[in-house]
Scaffold this active site. Structure first.
Site, short mmCIF file in Angstrom:
data_model
loop_
_atom_site.label_atom_id
_atom_site.label_comp_id
_atom_site.label_asym_id
_atom_site.label_seq_id
_atom_site.Cartn_x
_atom_site.Cartn_y
_atom_site.Cartn_z
N THR A 1 0.91 -1.14 -0.12
CA THR A 1 -0.24 0.03 -0.16
C THR A 1 0.53 1.19 0.34
OG1 THR A 1 -1.30 -1.01 1.14
CG2 THR A 1 -2.21 1.29 1.18
N GLY B 1 1.06 1.47 5.80
CA GLY B 1 -0.13 0.80 5.59
C GLY B 1 -0.07 -0.01 6.64
N GLU C 1 9.75 2.32 10.59
CA GLU C 1 7.89 2.49 10.53
C GLU C 1 7.30 3.10 11.99
OE1 GLU C 1 6.13 -0.42 7.30
OE2 GLU C 1 6.08 -1.47 9.60
#
Length: 291
Positions: free
Chosen positions: A88, A143, A164
């Site tokens: 994504t 995502g 992340e």
């Protein structure tokens, strides 16, 4: 077409009928000559009508792209952006590259969360930096693997959970993009992996402890392997232990703290109280949930 007409009898017959007690009406069937020509003022046409072909159903990638395009609407020129990792997030990075090339966006800087994202962004001409030089970001877009009703997340099936979480925690806003298959009633509810990044040293020791920690949820802990059957190694040179739950995690906040307390655990894939908004693409369109 034959027409049925009621006609008066001819004179010869009419005179004889006067001698009868009751007059008789004669029926004559008149058949006009056939005319195969269409009258000048009319046109004859035959059309084969068919119902329009239904549009093919949207694929999961179609839905991801819809959500990604909506997320990029949050981006403004001059922003420092956290660039997520995964299928994504790749659509987000691609869209940013298009907008930069067309001049609709200018002077943005991206902080990638993985080597894969770094390579993709660089190939599209997106200027890049790191947290050391930009410790405060305007916005991160990424995502998620699961989203619960409180907008808590499971992330990291792409293997980039540590970077992340660092980048997204440093961002003023964190926008999540998913398709509706990622919605769960409770984290771990999809039955798919919830990753935990661990140091290579004595990884099995931590795998056993993690499985025991979630015994009530029927947890099965497995070392993640790569395509060659060897232990998967993250960008940070660590291993990943994937946790598979038969029932959702009862208290994700407590679970996150207990996992982090294990020596040798680097990071876990529970992203709690971090998302500003979640953009969800489904068959009925795109919706946005925010706190």
């Amino acid at each position: 077409m034959a027409t049925l007409s009621l006609l008066s009898p001819p004179p010869s017959i009419s005179s004889s009928l006067h001698h009868n007690a009751a007059a008789t009406t004669r029926l004559i069937l008149r058949t006009p000559s056939l005319n195969l020509r269409t009258p000048p003022h009319r046109s004859l046409s035959i059309k084969a009508l068919s119902s329009p072909s239904p549009s093919p159903p949207l694929t999961q990638d179609d839905l991801k792209k819809l959500a990604a395009d909506k997320a990029v609407d949050y981006v403004r020129s001059g922003m420092v952006l956290g660039l997520g990792t995964g299928s994504t997030a790749a659509f987000v990075v691609a869209r940013l590259g298009e907008l930069l090339k067309s001049g609709q966006l200018k002077d943005i800087v991206g902080v990638p969360t993985s080597k894969r994202t770094q390579e993709q962004a660089a190939s599209l001409g997106i200027p890049l930096s790191i947290l050391d030089d930009h410790p405060k970001l305007d916005l991160a877009i990424d995502g998620a693997d699961e989203v619960d009703p409180d907008l808590n997340l499971v992330k990291g099936r792409g293997g980039a959970l540590l970077r992340e979480k660092m980048v997204e925690a440093a961002s003023d806003k964190f926008v999540v993009v998913v398709d509706d298959s990622k919605l769960v009633s409770g984290l771990g509810g999809s039955g798919l992996a919830m990753p935990v990044e661990v140091v290579q040293f004595c990884w099995k020791y931590n795998l056993i402890r993690l499985q025991e920690l979630f015994k009530e949820e029927g947890c099965d802990a497995k070392l993640r392997l790569d395509a060659d059957g060897k232990p998967y190694v993250t960008d940070n040179m660590n291993y990943i232990v994937d946790l598979y739950f038969k029932t959702p995690i009862k208290d994700s906040g407590a679970a996150g703290k207990e996992i982090s307390a294990f020596e040798g655990v680097v990071e876990h894939g529970l992203f709690l109280d971090m998302a500003t908004a979640v953009i969800i693409a489904g068959k009925d369109g795109v919706s946005v949930k925010s706190k």
